[in-house]
Write an enzyme that holds these catalytic residues in place. Structure first.
Site, PDB file in Angstrom:
ATOM      1  CG  ASP A  46      -2.063  -0.988   1.086  1.00 40.10           C
ATOM      2  OD1 ASP A  46      -2.398  -1.367  -0.049  1.00 40.10           O
ATOM      3  OD2 ASP A  46      -2.619  -1.397   2.122  1.00 40.10           O
ATOM      4  CG  ASN A 119      -4.787   6.029   2.722  1.00 39.76           C
ATOM      5  OD1 ASN A 119      -5.534   5.682   1.809  1.00 39.76           O
ATOM      6  ND2 ASN A 119      -3.879   5.226   3.225  1.00 39.76           N
ATOM      7  CB  ALA A 157      -9.689   5.222  -0.597  1.00 39.36           C
ATOM      8  CG  ASN A 163     -11.046   6.898  10.103  1.00 37.72           C
ATOM      9  OD1 ASN A 163     -11.386   7.844  10.796  1.00 37.72           O
ATOM     10  ND2 ASN A 163     -11.913   5.976   9.687  1.00 37.72           N
ATOM     11  CG  LEU A 164     -10.235   0.272  11.475  1.00 32.76           C
ATOM     12  CD1 LEU A 164     -11.700   0.435  11.844  1.00 32.76           C
ATOM     13  CD2 LEU A 164     -10.059  -0.866  10.483  1.00 32.76           C
ATOM     14  CB  SER A 165      -5.309   2.673  13.916  1.00 31.93           C
ATOM     15  OG  SER A 165      -4.908   1.711  12.980  1.00 31.93           O
TER      16      SER A 165
END
Length: 260
Positions: A46, A119, A157, A163-165
């Site tokens: 990534d 991101n 995306a 963000n999730l962390s």
């Protein structure tokens, strides 16, 4: 005259990516330089995909990108399988358009820098002192003083990355939304963030910047000692990713919400 797309091959420095390129993939096509290509084939992870997309944005010539995961997570990539059928897979791939964030950051000395983020854009404290940040959305102050380690704005995306962390929400790719997520917020204690329409303009103003310096990071690019940061979607710079049927980023975003 051939109707076949011209392909450029971009390979990360990682050992796995270099081995795959040398063993099979370099012999599959008459590769051309990126500036002459219709599609970029990207081998790596990534991080290398983001690096390659940013290089295209900076050059002013953006072409569709087909990634092959030879890194770690590979959320933006296709699986590394059947390398000898790579060209057929590219021919059957589905297009997915994503929009980056445009960041305009003003430093404490008044200097202005402009970056784009695929991101997220994150504001982060530079010292042991917590940051104090005013949060504005579409010109209206929503939080006068967010006391925190930082705050970020993520695209769909990027919603499964930093963000999730930070306990932010996962956003479907076609949602036309942005995630506004605090990082270790101290006050307001119960504020967990917000989901905004992607037409929103988000402004951050750093309170007490001399005592509590803050940096702004757009994906992999950092600007230190910022005073103010303005964010909005860069609609004039769409990016196109190519995915194998059945393995699209949409499916991965749904699947990620059922991982325990």
């Amino acid at each position: 005259m051939s109707d076949e797309p011209r392909l450029a091959l971009l390979v990360s420095d990682g050992e796995r990516a270099q081995e795959a390129a040398d063993e099979v993939i370099r012999d599959l096509a008459d590769w051309v330089p990126l500036e002459e290509a219709d599609i970029a084939v990207i081998l790596g992870g990534d991080g290398f995909m983001l690096q390659s997309l940013h290089a295209m944005l900076d050059s002013g010539r953006v072409i569709p990108a087909y990634g092959v995961n030879l890194g770690t997570v590979g959320f933006l990539m296709n699986r590394n399988r059947q390398p000898e059928k790579l060209l057929q897979r590219i021919g059957k791939a589905k297009r997915l358009d994503i929009l980056p964030i445009a960041m305009e950051a003003t430093a404490q000395d008044g200097e202005v820098h402009k970056f784009r983020a695929i991101n997220e854009v994150s504001l982060l404290r530079e010292t042991r002192q917590t940051a104090k940040i005013e949060v504005q959305v579409d010109g209206k102050t929503r939080i006068k003083e967010l006391v925190c380690d930082g705050v970020l704005v993520a695209t769909p995306a990027g919603s499964t990355a930093y963000n999730l962390s930070a306990d932010g929400p996962i956003l479907p790719l076609d949602s036309q939304l942005l995630a506004l997520t605090p990082i270790s917020a101290f006050r307001p204690r119960r504020w967990k963030g917000a989901i905004l329409p992607d037409r929103s303009c988000v402004n951050f103003k750093v309170n007490e910047p001399g005592k509590r310096p803050v940096s702004a990071v757009a994906d992999q690019r950092e600007m230190r000692d910022v005073a103010e940061v303005r964010l909005e979607i860069a609609r004039e710079h769409p990016l196109t990713l190519l995915f194998d049927p059945g393995h699209s980023l949409d499916e991965r975003i749904v699947a990620e919400q059922f991982v325990f």
